[in-house]
Design a protein around this motif. Structure first.
Motif, PDB file in Angstrom:
ATOM      1  N   ALA A   5       0.671  -1.239  -0.191  1.00  0.00           N
ATOM      2  CA  ALA A   5       0.021   0.271   0.051  1.00  0.00           C
ATOM      3  C   ALA A   5       0.829   1.172  -0.014  1.00  0.00           C
ATOM      4  CB  ALA A   5      -0.831  -0.100   1.262  1.00  0.00           C
ATOM      5  N   VAL A   6       1.966   1.124   0.609  1.00  0.00           N
ATOM      6  CA  VAL A   6       2.751   2.295   0.659  1.00  0.00           C
ATOM      7  C   VAL A   6       4.165   2.305  -0.023  1.00  0.00           C
ATOM      8  CG1 VAL A   6       1.935   3.111   3.025  1.00  0.00           C
ATOM      9  CG2 VAL A   6       3.799   1.727   2.929  1.00  0.00           C
ATOM     10  N   GLY A   7       4.438   1.255  -0.610  1.00  0.00           N
ATOM     11  CA  GLY A   7       5.687   1.070  -1.364  1.00  0.00           C
ATOM     12  C   GLY A   7       6.717   0.403  -0.430  1.00  0.00           C
ATOM     13  N   PRO A  12      10.060   5.492  -4.417  1.00  0.00           N
ATOM     14  CA  PRO A  12       9.312   6.870  -4.560  1.00  0.00           C
ATOM     15  C   PRO A  12       7.928   6.804  -3.996  1.00  0.00           C
ATOM     16  CG  PRO A  12      10.357   6.272  -6.584  1.00  0.00           C
ATOM     17  CD  PRO A  12      10.424   5.191  -5.838  1.00  0.00           C
ATOM     18  N   ARG A  13       7.432   5.832  -3.997  1.00  0.00           N
ATOM     19  CA  ARG A  13       6.061   5.643  -3.450  1.00  0.00           C
ATOM     20  C   ARG A  13       6.096   5.884  -2.026  1.00  0.00           C
ATOM     21  NH1 ARG A  13       1.603   1.000  -5.026  1.00  0.00           N
ATOM     22  NH2 ARG A  13      -0.356   1.869  -3.852  1.00  0.00           N
ATOM     23  N   ARG A  14       6.878   5.200  -1.252  1.00  0.00           N
ATOM     24  CA  ARG A  14       7.229   5.333   0.072  1.00  0.00           C
ATOM     25  C   ARG A  14       7.501   6.564   0.675  1.00  0.00           C
ATOM     26  NH1 ARG A  14       8.581   2.101   4.584  1.00  0.00           N
ATOM     27  NH2 ARG A  14       7.218   0.317   3.614  1.00  0.00           N
ATOM     28  N   TYR A  15       8.501   7.241  -0.385  1.00  0.00           N
ATOM     29  CA  TYR A  15       8.878   8.541   0.065  1.00  0.00           C
ATOM     30  C   TYR A  15       7.399   9.761  -0.238  1.00  0.00           C
ATOM     31  CZ  TYR A  15      11.488  13.048  -0.273  1.00  0.00           C
ATOM     32  OH  TYR A  15      12.029  14.296   0.007  1.00  0.00           O
ATOM     33  N   LEU A  16       6.801   9.493  -1.024  1.00  0.00           N
ATOM     34  CA  LEU A  16       5.700  10.233  -1.166  1.00  0.00           C
ATOM     35  C   LEU A  16       4.735  10.129  -0.133  1.00  0.00           C
ATOM     36  CD1 LEU A  16       5.089  10.177  -4.890  1.00  0.00           C
ATOM     37  CD2 LEU A  16       5.867  12.147  -3.609  1.00  0.00           C
ATOM     38  N   HIS A  17       4.499   8.935   0.314  1.00  0.00           N
ATOM     39  CA  HIS A  17       3.475   8.498   1.422  1.00  0.00           C
ATOM     40  C   HIS A  17       4.139   9.184   2.831  1.00  0.00           C
ATOM     41  CE1 HIS A  17       0.900   5.986   3.677  1.00  0.00           C
ATOM     42  NE2 HIS A  17       1.915   5.835   4.593  1.00  0.00           N
ATOM     43  N   SER A  18       5.167   9.042   2.951  1.00  0.00           N
ATOM     44  CA  SER A  18       5.960   9.572   4.205  1.00  0.00           C
ATOM     45  C   SER A  18       5.709  11.067   4.043  1.00  0.00           C
ATOM     46  CB  SER A  18       7.375   9.337   4.141  1.00  0.00           C
ATOM     47  OG  SER A  18       7.480   7.858   4.395  1.00  0.00           O
ATOM     48  N   LEU A  19       6.023  11.464   3.116  1.00  0.00           N
ATOM     49  CA  LEU A  19       5.783  13.164   2.950  1.00  0.00           C
ATOM     50  C   LEU A  19       4.460  13.598   3.082  1.00  0.00           C
ATOM     51  CD1 LEU A  19       7.143  15.857   1.826  1.00  0.00           C
ATOM     52  CD2 LEU A  19       6.474  15.079  -0.573  1.00  0.00           C
ATOM     53  N   TRP A  20       3.697  12.827   2.781  1.00  0.00           N
ATOM     54  CA  TRP A  20       2.146  13.102   3.004  1.00  0.00           C
ATOM     55  C   TRP A  20       1.752  13.201   4.362  1.00  0.00           C
ATOM     56  CZ3 TRP A  20      -1.696  16.125   1.596  1.00  0.00           C
ATOM     57  CH2 TRP A  20      -2.767  15.894   2.031  1.00  0.00           C
ATOM     58  N   LEU A  21       2.303  11.923   5.109  1.00  0.00           N
ATOM     59  CA  LEU A  21       1.983  11.742   6.551  1.00  0.00           C
ATOM     60  C   LEU A  21       2.795  13.071   7.375  1.00  0.00           C
ATOM     61  CD1 LEU A  21       2.499   7.951   6.885  1.00  0.00           C
ATOM     62  CD2 LEU A  21       0.241   9.301   6.648  1.00  0.00           C
ATOM     63  N   VAL A 101      15.073  12.890  12.721  1.00  0.00           N
ATOM     64  CA  VAL A 101      15.995  13.271  11.637  1.00  0.00           C
ATOM     65  C   VAL A 101      17.117  12.112  11.547  1.00  0.00           C
ATOM     66  CG1 VAL A 101      17.472  14.674  10.364  1.00  0.00           C
ATOM     67  CG2 VAL A 101      15.593  15.469  11.269  1.00  0.00           C
ATOM     68  N   ARG A 102      17.777  12.059  12.894  1.00  0.00           N
ATOM     69  CA  ARG A 102      18.764  10.936  13.020  1.00  0.00           C
ATOM     70  C   ARG A 102      18.330   9.558  13.117  1.00  0.00           C
ATOM     71  NH1 ARG A 102      19.787  14.321  17.674  1.00  0.00           N
ATOM     72  NH2 ARG A 102      19.084  12.576  18.959  1.00  0.00           N
ATOM     73  N   SER A 103      17.240   9.233  13.565  1.00  0.00           N
ATOM     74  CA  SER A 103      16.849   7.797  13.677  1.00  0.00           C
ATOM     75  C   SER A 103      16.073   7.235  12.291  1.00  0.00           C
ATOM     76  CB  SER A 103      15.971   7.796  14.965  1.00  0.00           C
ATOM     77  OG  SER A 103      14.538   8.375  15.050  1.00  0.00           O
ATOM     78  N   THR A 104      15.310   7.999  11.584  1.00  0.00           N
ATOM     79  CA  THR A 104      14.458   7.543  10.516  1.00  0.00           C
ATOM     80  C   THR A 104      15.625   7.278   9.474  1.00  0.00           C
ATOM     81  OG1 THR A 104      13.982   9.740   9.884  1.00  0.00           O
ATOM     82  CG2 THR A 104      12.480   8.712  11.367  1.00  0.00           C
ATOM     83  N   ALA A 105      14.906   6.287   8.562  1.00  0.00           N
ATOM     84  CA  ALA A 105      15.666   5.909   7.406  1.00  0.00           C
ATOM     85  C   ALA A 105      15.435   6.487   6.091  1.00  0.00           C
ATOM     86  CB  ALA A 105      15.622   4.321   7.175  1.00  0.00           C
ATOM     87  N   ILE A 106      14.285   7.386   6.207  1.00  0.00           N
ATOM     88  CA  ILE A 106      13.836   7.856   5.079  1.00  0.00           C
ATOM     89  C   ILE A 106      14.715   9.134   4.698  1.00  0.00           C
ATOM     90  CG2 ILE A 106      11.570   7.470   5.602  1.00  0.00           C
ATOM     91  CD1 ILE A 106      10.981  10.294   6.698  1.00  0.00           C
ATOM     92  N   PRO A 107      14.879   9.525   3.357  1.00  0.00           N
ATOM     93  CA  PRO A 107      15.834  10.506   3.001  1.00  0.00           C
ATOM     94  C   PRO A 107      15.561  11.797   3.849  1.00  0.00           C
ATOM     95  CG  PRO A 107      15.002   9.304   1.064  1.00  0.00           C
ATOM     96  CD  PRO A 107      14.240   9.026   2.095  1.00  0.00           C
TER      97      PRO A 107
END
Length: 268
Positions: A5-7, A12-21, A101-107
């Motif tokens: 559902a989130v990629g 890119p799909r996971r990135y956009l999902h995280s960006l929206w959240l 920012v330190r702990s998450t794996a997203i860009p």
């Protein structure tokens, strides 16, 4: 929620999902304790517009801009509010959520882009203010004349988003490494308001200042917002330079962010 559902992680799909959240979280936090909620997105620019209109039409004898002046003013003032609020928040983009920012794996660029998106949504929510004054102007001596230029508004929004992402990727890491830049940025924004064609047009500037103003990317962006109501605002030179400068800032921001990301994480 499933991975499908989130990629997949890193997609890119996971990135956009995280960006929206994250953007939705910012908006909820901003208005959660406010009784008026969304209405603040309308009231804030409405009050600002009324003040500037009163000062430059009732107090001073205005020789700049076009009629109806209130529409001319708001078509640049609303995107300026988006620009100003986003750049102000860039200065705390990483320090405000340092642990995440330190702990998450997203860009890490997502902490800049979520500001651009959330402030952009607030900008879109403030557009009824412009529609209101366009409607009121229709019953005045100087009505606003809609034209084909309205089709350029999405382009203006896109270019402003490009410019903001570039500036965010530049400002956010620098403010972590040199904290004094946060106050410096606020001073620059105050000066930039009057150095940008918000209360006047580029064509109102004398001599060489008109050419210099073209290299302010906001000049071309504001012209695109205005051309739907004021056809004379169409200036290919100013608009073209504004587009080029917006993408140059994006390239500079990407380059600097890649160089500074590791030192920023050490500083946090």
């Amino acid at each position: 929620m499933s991975i499908a559902a989130v990629g997949a992680p890193g997609s890119p799909r996971r990135y956009l999902h995280s960006l929206w959240l994250l953007s939705a979280r910012d908006l909820k936090v901003r208005y959660a304790t406010s009784a008026l909620g969304y209405l603040w997105s309308v009231l804030d620019p409405l009050v600002m517009s009324a003040i500037y209109w009163f000062v430059f039409t009732q107090v001073f004898q205005r020789t700049v801009g076009h009629e109806p002046y209130i529409v001319f003013l708001i078509t640049a003032l609303l995107p300026w509010v988006w620009f100003n609020s986003a750049v102000s928040d860039f200065t705390r983009a990483f320090s405000k959520d340092a642990r995440l920012v330190r702990s998450t794996a997203i860009p890490r660029s997502i902490w800049v882009n979520r500001i651009v998106l959330s402030k952009g949504i607030e900008f879109l929510c403030s557009l009824p203010v412009l529609a209101l004054f366009v409607l009121l102007a229709a019953f005045s001596e100087h009505p606003a004349h809609l034209n084909w230029g309205l089709l350029w508004v999405p382009v203006a929004i896109f270019l402003q988003a490009v410019l903001l992402v570039g500036l965010g990727l530049l400002v956010a890491p620098l403010c972590v490494l040199w904290t004094d830049l946060e106050r410096t940025t606020k001073l620059i924004l105050r000066a930039l308001f009057y150095a940008s064609p918000v209360i006047y047009g580029v064509e109102d500037l004398p001599g060489a200042f008109e050419t210099i103003a073209a290299f302010n990317p906001l000049s071309g962006i504001f012209a695109l917002y205005r051309v739907g109501f004021f056809a004379e605002e169409w200036d290919p030179w100013v608009i073209g330079i504004g587009a080029i400068m917006s993408f140059l800032f994006l390239a500079l921001g990407l380059f600097c962010f890649r160089r500074l990301e590791r030192p920023v994480l050490k500083e946090l």
